[in-house]
Structure formats: C-alpha cells, structure tokens
Scaffold this motif. Structure first.
Motif, short mmCIF file in Angstrom:
data_model
loop_
_atom_site.label_atom_id
_atom_site.label_comp_id
_atom_site.label_asym_id
_atom_site.label_seq_id
_atom_site.Cartn_x
_atom_site.Cartn_y
_atom_site.Cartn_z
N HIS A 1 0.85 -1.19 0.00
CA HIS A 1 0.00 0.00 0.00
C HIS A 1 0.88 1.24 0.00
O HIS A 1 1.72 1.42 0.88
CB HIS A 1 -0.92 0.01 1.22
CG HIS A 1 -1.88 1.17 1.21
ND1 HIS A 1 -2.98 1.20 0.40
CD2 HIS A 1 -1.86 2.35 1.89
CE1 HIS A 1 -3.63 2.36 0.59
NE2 HIS A 1 -2.96 3.07 1.48
N ASP A 2 0.68 2.07 -1.01
CA ASP A 2 1.43 3.32 -1.15
C ASP A 2 0.56 4.46 -0.63
O ASP A 2 -0.60 4.59 -1.03
CB ASP A 2 1.76 3.53 -2.64
CG ASP A 2 2.77 4.64 -2.86
OD1 ASP A 2 2.54 5.75 -2.35
OD2 ASP A 2 3.77 4.41 -3.57
N LEU A 3 1.10 5.26 0.27
CA LEU A 3 0.31 6.34 0.87
C LEU A 3 -0.08 7.41 -0.13
O LEU A 3 -0.95 8.24 0.15
CB LEU A 3 1.09 6.98 2.03
CG LEU A 3 1.39 6.06 3.21
CD1 LEU A 3 2.17 6.80 4.28
CD2 LEU A 3 0.11 5.48 3.80
N VAL A 4 0.55 7.44 -1.31
CA VAL A 4 0.19 8.38 -2.37
C VAL A 4 -0.55 7.68 -3.49
O VAL A 4 -1.61 8.12 -3.94
CB VAL A 4 1.44 9.09 -2.93
CG1 VAL A 4 1.09 9.96 -4.14
CG2 VAL A 4 2.11 9.93 -1.85
N SER B 1 2.05 22.77 9.47
CA SER B 1 0.70 22.61 10.02
C SER B 1 -0.33 22.28 8.94
O SER B 1 -1.36 21.66 9.23
CB SER B 1 0.29 23.88 10.78
OG SER B 1 0.22 24.99 9.90
N ASN B 2 -0.08 22.69 7.69
CA ASN B 2 -1.04 22.44 6.61
C ASN B 2 -0.73 21.17 5.81
O ASN B 2 -1.50 20.80 4.92
CB ASN B 2 -1.06 23.63 5.63
CG ASN B 2 -1.74 24.85 6.23
OD1 ASN B 2 -2.74 24.73 6.92
ND2 ASN B 2 -1.19 26.02 5.98
N PHE B 3 0.40 20.52 6.12
CA PHE B 3 0.80 19.38 5.30
C PHE B 3 -0.09 18.17 5.57
O PHE B 3 -0.37 17.82 6.70
CB PHE B 3 2.25 19.00 5.58
CG PHE B 3 2.76 17.87 4.73
CD1 PHE B 3 3.03 18.07 3.39
CD2 PHE B 3 2.92 16.60 5.27
CE1 PHE B 3 3.48 17.02 2.60
CE2 PHE B 3 3.37 15.55 4.49
CZ PHE B 3 3.65 15.76 3.14
N ASP B 4 -0.52 17.52 4.49
CA ASP B 4 -1.35 16.31 4.58
C ASP B 4 -0.90 15.37 3.47
O ASP B 4 -1.13 15.63 2.28
CB ASP B 4 -2.83 16.66 4.42
CG ASP B 4 -3.74 15.47 4.70
OD1 ASP B 4 -3.27 14.31 4.63
OD2 ASP B 4 -4.94 15.69 4.98
N ILE B 5 -0.27 14.28 3.84
CA ILE B 5 0.29 13.36 2.84
C ILE B 5 -0.78 12.79 1.93
O ILE B 5 -0.51 12.44 0.77
CB ILE B 5 1.07 12.22 3.55
CG1 ILE B 5 2.00 11.52 2.56
CG2 ILE B 5 0.12 11.24 4.22
CD1 ILE B 5 2.98 10.57 3.22
N ARG B 6 -2.03 12.72 2.41
CA ARG B 6 -3.11 12.18 1.58
C ARG B 6 -3.46 13.08 0.41
O ARG B 6 -4.13 12.64 -0.54
CB ARG B 6 -4.35 11.96 2.45
CG ARG B 6 -4.18 10.90 3.51
CD ARG B 6 -5.33 10.88 4.49
NE ARG B 6 -5.40 12.11 5.26
CZ ARG B 6 -6.28 12.33 6.24
NH1 ARG B 6 -7.15 11.38 6.56
NH2 ARG B 6 -6.29 13.46 6.89
N LEU B 7 -3.01 14.34 0.45
CA LEU B 7 -3.35 15.30 -0.60
C LEU B 7 -2.26 15.45 -1.66
O LEU B 7 -2.37 16.29 -2.56
CB LEU B 7 -3.66 16.67 0.02
CG LEU B 7 -4.85 16.69 1.01
CD1 LEU B 7 -5.04 18.08 1.57
CD2 LEU B 7 -6.13 16.21 0.32
N CYS C 1 4.25 22.59 -6.39
CA CYS C 1 4.29 21.50 -7.37
C CYS C 1 3.82 20.21 -6.70
O CYS C 1 4.52 19.69 -5.85
CB CYS C 1 5.70 21.30 -7.90
SG CYS C 1 6.59 22.77 -8.41
N GLY C 2 2.69 19.71 -7.05
CA GLY C 2 2.33 18.35 -6.64
C GLY C 2 1.40 18.20 -5.45
O GLY C 2 1.09 17.09 -5.06
N GLY C 3 0.95 19.29 -4.86
CA GLY C 3 -0.03 19.18 -3.79
C GLY C 3 0.56 18.76 -2.45
O GLY C 3 1.77 18.79 -2.25
N GLY C 4 -0.35 18.35 -1.55
CA GLY C 4 0.06 17.92 -0.21
C GLY C 4 -0.36 18.86 0.88
O GLY C 4 0.03 18.68 2.04
N PHE C 5 -1.21 19.86 0.54
CA PHE C 5 -1.56 20.88 1.54
C PHE C 5 -3.06 21.13 1.59
O PHE C 5 -3.72 21.22 0.55
CB PHE C 5 -0.80 22.18 1.27
CG PHE C 5 0.68 21.98 1.39
CD1 PHE C 5 1.30 22.13 2.61
CD2 PHE C 5 1.43 21.56 0.31
CE1 PHE C 5 2.66 21.89 2.75
CE2 PHE C 5 2.78 21.31 0.43
CZ PHE C 5 3.40 21.48 1.66
#
Length: 510
Positions: free
Chosen positions: A188-191, A326-332, A303-307
């Motif tokens: 399972h890849d988190l991205v 504080s805004n970082f979210d690996i799911r995004l 570049c590439g999202g994550g926030f």
C-alpha cells in the motif's frame, strides 16, 4: 507484508490507509538518504522537504543518512555542501552525520559490517546466492535481449549451481544476488494507494552485494531502514518499481516493512524529467541568483499538492515553514507527474522581497546583501567610485521592489550607473558647458515633482530655451550622470537615482 485481501473494498482501503497514518504516530521516524554524487537539486530538495514536513507534522524524528556505497560516483565536499544548502533553507535534522544519534553511524560506507552480516544471513537462509557470471556473459545477455526486443534481465543461471560447481568457482570473483520469488509484490502506497507488481515475472534476481564487497542500494537501504527504526519512507516515484523487491527482502529477513509513499515526478515544461545535469536547478545556483529560501520553499510545495489549503487564496502568499508543517497532509499529494511552474518562482521571490523590505531587520539584511553583491561585481578588475551609502542602497531597493524579482538583477550593465559615479578624470575629458550644467542644477532644485514625465518635459524645454540640440544635450547628461554610453533614458536614470543624488552628480561636474 500487507494482506492483499484487505483491499477488496474502498471502505477497507480507507481503514487500512488511516491505520498506516496512525501507526507509530507517537514515534514517526523518516529519513532523507541522498547519495553524495553532486549538488542538491530541485527534485532532491522536494524529497528532503516533504520528509521534513511529514516528520514535523507528526511530531516525529527526521534523520539524514548518506548513501555512499557507490564509491565511483562520490564527489568530494558534496556531503558538506548538501547540509549547508538544507540549513540555508531552514531544514534541520534530529539525527545525522554531524549531529550524531542513537542509530549511527549515518554514513553507509561506515556501516559495511551490518550489510555483510545481513547478506550472510540471506545466504544461510537460502534467500540469496553467489553469482560468478562475468561481465562478458552479462553483456551478451543484454545484447541478445535487445536483439530479440525483450527487456534485458539476468537469467538466474547461478541460482541453480550445485555444490560441486560452486566449489570449482570458489576462487572466482562473485556478486551476491537475492532470490526473487513469485509473490505478487503487493504493497500500500500512501500516495498511489494499492500497488501490485510481480517483480519476479519481469526482472532477474538483483545484485545485493557487488564484487567489491559493497552493498547495492536494495540491500543497504532495507538494512538501514530496519536498524534505524524508520517508520515511513518518502521517496521519488522512480523508486516504486524497486519497492516490491524491498518488500520481499523484508519478508526474507522476517522484518516488518515501513510505510511507503512515493512522490510524483517533477517535469520540465517540455515533458522531460528534471535532471541532475541541469546545473541551473541546483540549490547552490538559486542561492547565487539571489533567490530567498522562503521563496524556494513555497515554489517547491506549489508542485504536486500535499496541503489542506491549496485551493484557498492563501496559496497566493508566502507561507512560513511552520505554516507549511501545520497544513501538510500526505493524503493530498498528487499521484500525477507535474510540470514545474517556473514563473511562480519569480512571483514568490518578489513577494518575499516585499516582506523583507517591509521590516527593519529584513531591509538591513537586503542592504547588506546588495552591498556585498555590488562589491563582488564591480571591484574585481577596476578602480571605481561606488555609491554604497546605506541610504542610497535602501532607496534603490524600495524603488525596485515592484520592478525586480531578485536583488541580483540590480547588478548588471543597465543598472551600473546606480552604483558607479563617473570618475573625476573622465569628467575632465568631457567637453561641455559647466555654466549650463549649473543652470540645469538650479532648475531641477526647484522642481516639485521628480518623475519621468515631468523630467522629460523639463529637459526638452531647457534644451530648447538654451538653443541646444536635444540629442546632444542628452548624451552629455548621460555621461555626466552615469559615465555610460547606454542604459535607460536620461529621465529614467534621474528618477532611479533620485533628486538628491542627481543634484550631487551635477555638482561634481560644475
């Protein structure tokens, strides 16, 4: 290894995904593990930054590990330069070569005994074998595959050697290869979410220890990630095909693999991949170009999202490193490759320049940087009279903030006149009417509005009333004010320099 049957419904996928994120939430450990083969570039920095943001957003530890087992490619000084670049960008480590920690040493060439023991364990368990194939034979295999339009792969010949054959080859050079089994290589890849790759169906057994005794990336990174208790591996998507091999290695050792997240490719506008050979995308080059670290941080995360706030108006302003955490979210993080929006770098740098010039401390820093840059540019090969007073430098910076993207733009031939006064000797060789210049000076002193339009009109009227050819008069003024033969118009030069400086330069000519 993750059970593939857990992923038969989207609900189960979501449950497992959230378990992965919460797993070790109190003890998240991530690493940035570059090879010291040259300067840190934009793609490597993106990986370093996202690891940092993930670790800090989870209250975890961030480790620097240097992967230098490919000794032929190591560049002297690269490790120190890399750490200096990251420190300039505000990225600091909890453990690493200079910092130390409980899981060192943090340079792979100093951990060779660990890999030797691990390789021997795999040999003893029957998961690995010694391969005696020569480079000549391997080259023939590659050529034959290309000729028959197949993907080159090792044919696993030495996997089936019997004891007698091995005894006959005991004095030959060998590498150690890992036996790939027919496991589906699911993880399972988190991205990228659910990834399945039967690596044994498309690849031959990979080398894990080279003939020089040094491990390859596959063995070394698995052993180190386990021994350093790494819980999450964030790396470029180009490593995703290798992850299936790494999962199999973890299985062979009987270890639990970390969580994996692969970051999408950064692409040039023409669709090509960013390359280390592009010297203009190294972090060192951005430092020399006058790019602010805050600008580069915001540029990379665009570049590439994550926030969580990427779709709000806040993406149009500079965010601090704490805000990014504080805004970082690996799911995004986006799973699609993304083109690098080069124009945004200028936007972010101009925005940060405005912020810097809006504070006393930032303005002082900018003045010092500009003075240093000018001195380096103009004092190398010529004796010049530079105007580097703090008030002059500050005025020019405030004038330029809407016109430039970085301070270095103020140090080129077109703006040379701002800093360099014409020398006394050059003034003495000029042929002009000093009395006329004195009159112009008095005329300018009485002007209320010192802008381009008013100056243009004033200079035209002055030349006409004194029966002077306008073009000849402008040439004389340009020489007196700047000592240069080209550049902006004379009225623009005057506005840039400011009324006080223009009067002072005219006074020197009288």
């Amino acid at each position: 290894m993750y059970n593939k049957y857990l992923f038969k419904s989207s609900t189960c996928k979501s449950i497992v995904f959230n378990i992965c994120l919460r797993f070790h939430s109190e003890s998240v450990r991530v690493r940035f593990a570059p090879s010291p083969t040259g300067n840190l570039h934009l793609g490597g920095f993106r990986t370093a930054l996202y690891n940092y943001l993930f670790a800090k957003s989870k209250g975890g530890k961030y480790i620097l590990r240097i992967e230098d087992t490919d000794r032929s490619r190591v560049v002297n000084g690269a490790i120190d330069q890399l750490q200096e670049d990251l420190k300039w960008l505000g990225i600091e480590f909890d453990e690493g070569p200079k910092i130390g920690g409980s899981f060192g040493p943090y340079i792979q060439s100093e951990r060779l005994s660990n890999y030797k023991l691990a390789a021997q364990e795999l040999l003893n368990k029957g998961y690995a074998y010694k391969c005696y194939c020569t480079e000549k034979r391997l080259d023939l295999l590659r050529r034959d595959a290309i000729r028959t339009r197949r993907i080159p792969r090792y044919d696993n010949k030495c996997r089936s050697l019997d004891a007698e054959e091995i005894e006959q080859k005991k004095n030959m050079n060998f590498v150690i290869r890992f036996k790939l089994d027919q496991d589906d290589g699911h993880f399972h890849d988190l991205v990228y979410r659910n990834v399945t790759r039967n690596v044994a169906a498309v690849e031959g057994d990979p080398v894990i220890v080279k003939s020089d005794g040094f491990p390859t990336y596959h063995l070394a990174n698995v052993v180190d990630d386990h021994n350093m208790q790494i819980t999450h591996v964030l790396r470029g998507v180009e490593w995703q095909p290798s992850t299936s091999k790494h999962i199999l290695l973890y299985k062979a050792f009987g270890w639990t693999p970390p969580n994996f997240a692969h970051l999408p490719l950064l692409m040039n506008i023409d669709g090509t991949k960013l390359s280390k050979r592009q010297n203009d995308i190294t972090i060192s080059s951005y430092r020399h170009k006058g790019i602010y670290p805050e600008a580069l941080l915001n540029f990379v995360v665009s570049c590439g999202g994550g926030f969580s706030d990427n779709q709000t108006k806040s993406k149009t302003r500079i965010k601090t490193l704490d805000e990014l955490i504080s805004n970082f979210d690996i799911r995004l993080i986006n799973s699609n490759s993304c083109q690098v929006p080069w124009d945004k770098l200028d936007f972010f740098n101009r925005a940060q320049l405005k912020i810097e010039l809006g504070t006393v401390h930032g303005r002082k820093k900018a003045v010092e940087q500009l003075k240093y840059t000018i001195e380096n540019a103009f004092l190398k090969n010529e004796a010049v009279d530079l105007d580097l007073s703090e008030s002059h430098l500050e005025n020019i910076l405030l004038w330029s903030v809407e016109r430039i993207t970085n301070i270095n733009e103020l140090v080129n031939e077109n703006f040379k006149f701002i800093w360099m006064k014409p020398s006394e000797s050059s003034l003495q060789t000029m042929n002009y009417d000093k009395e006329l210049i004195m009159q112009l000076k008095e005329h300018l002193l009485n002007m209320d509005s010192f802008d381009v339009d008013n100056l243009g009109e004033t200079l035209h009227k002055f030349s006409k009333s004194n029966n002077i050819i306008y073009s000849k008069f402008m040439k004389t003024l340009r020489n007196i004010i700047s000592g240069l033969k080209q550049g902006p118009s004379v009225s623009e030069m005057m506005v840039i320099l400011g009324k006080e400086d223009v009067i002072a330069r005219l006074s020197r000519a009288c």
